[in-house]
Design a protein around this motif. Structure first.
Motif, mmCIF file in Angstrom:
data_model
loop_
_atom_site.group_PDB
_atom_site.id
_atom_site.type_symbol
_atom_site.label_atom_id
_atom_site.label_comp_id
_atom_site.label_asym_id
_atom_site.label_seq_id
_atom_site.Cartn_x
_atom_site.Cartn_y
_atom_site.Cartn_z
ATOM 1 N N GLN A 173 0.715 5.518 -1.477
ATOM 2 C CA GLN A 173 -0.071 6.571 -2.124
ATOM 3 C C GLN A 173 0.437 6.923 -3.512
ATOM 4 O OE1 GLN A 173 0.110 10.053 0.339
ATOM 5 N NE2 GLN A 173 2.328 10.324 0.100
ATOM 6 N N ASN A 174 1.682 6.546 -3.808
ATOM 7 C CA ASN A 174 2.252 6.812 -5.129
ATOM 8 C C ASN A 174 2.129 5.615 -6.068
ATOM 9 O OD1 ASN A 174 3.165 9.456 -4.425
ATOM 10 N ND2 ASN A 174 4.888 8.517 -3.330
ATOM 11 N N LYS A 228 0.846 -1.187 0.000
ATOM 12 C CA LYS A 228 0.000 0.000 0.000
ATOM 13 C C LYS A 228 0.886 1.243 0.000
ATOM 14 C CE LYS A 228 -4.646 0.936 1.480
ATOM 15 N NZ LYS A 228 -5.759 0.486 2.344
ATOM 16 N N GLY A 231 -7.547 2.144 -2.161
ATOM 17 C CA GLY A 231 -6.229 2.763 -2.073
ATOM 18 C C GLY A 231 -5.357 2.491 -3.284
ATOM 19 N N ARG A 232 -4.063 2.770 -3.128
ATOM 20 C CA ARG A 232 -3.103 2.583 -4.216
ATOM 21 C C ARG A 232 -1.985 1.665 -3.744
ATOM 22 N NH1 ARG A 232 -4.622 6.046 -8.135
ATOM 23 N NH2 ARG A 232 -2.724 5.773 -9.337
#
Length: 220
Positions: free
Chosen positions: A89-90, A87, A99-100
């Motif tokens: 964020q980028n 996991k 999420g990312r």
């Protein structure tokens, strides 16, 4: 240059090619194979890693096994042992997941770390395939060795990626020519599962045509 899907070669062959170009040609061009204790144990070790039914989630890490991959840039296709999605964020978005996530390929090997870069090249090629398929950048992954029971981080540098591309192009050129290199006997020959088919000691002294001609004459 982009390769067509029907031109793709096996990504796993990159390891064979880096270890011994003749071994790769015997397996992937001449379609020869022979099991020995090392190959059997290696297949068993990979069995769980390639179990596509296993999907795990450990906190902020999603683990997928046996993920099919391919790249038209290097013309290779195959499977990843394990791809962890951390996991981040980028990272990238994944279906059915919030999420990312950042892909992190992990290749499992039964033995211990090798003195050559065969395993590293194979892992880097996996990362390059994943990047092309997922439209992302993957800077690192890991090799897990059964004997040492720990991971070795691998960073996918520009130099390493260029090595992968060069090796893949050479594989395609040899495959198109149907060319099997002559024997270059090394200490590694003793551990090769194709030793009895390759005949490194014998072929170092005479070429294949002479050997076959002599064998046929003896039968007559």
């Amino acid at each position: 240059m982009a390769y067509l899907e029907e031109e793709f070669l096996q990504l796993s062959g990159l390891q064979h090619f880096a270890f011994c170009r003749r071994q790769w040609a015997l397996i992937h061009i001449e379609q020869l194979w022979n099991e020995n204790l090392r190959t059997v144990e290696g297949n068993l070790f990979h069995k769980r890693a390639h179990d596509e039914q296993i999907r795990e989630k450990r906190g902020n890490i999603l683990i997928l096994r046996g993920l099919p991959i391919a790249s038209s840039v290097i013309g290779l296709s195959g499977q990843c042992d394990v791809v962890e999605f951390h996991k981040n964020q980028n990272g990238i978005s994944l279906a059915k997941e919030e999420g990312r996530w950042q892909p992190f390929p992990v290749e499992y090997k039964k033995g211990s770390p090798k003195s050559n870069d065969a395993d590293v090249l194979q892992l880097c090629a996996q990362a390059m395939c994943l990047e092309e398929m997922l439209c992302c950048t993957i800077e690192e992954g890991a090799l897990f060795y059964g004997e040492t029971r720990h991971r070795i981080p691998v960073f996918f540098t520009k130099e390493l990626r260029e090595k992968v591309k060069k090796a893949a192009d050479e594989m395609h050129q040899m495959f198109q020519r149907g060319h099997t290199p002559k024997v270059k006997q090394t200490k590694s020959c003793n551990a090769c599962s194709l030793k009895e088919m390759c005949l490194p000691v014998l072929m170092k002294k005479q070429d294949v045509i002479k050997y076959l001609k002599t064998a046929m004459e003896e039968e007559e």
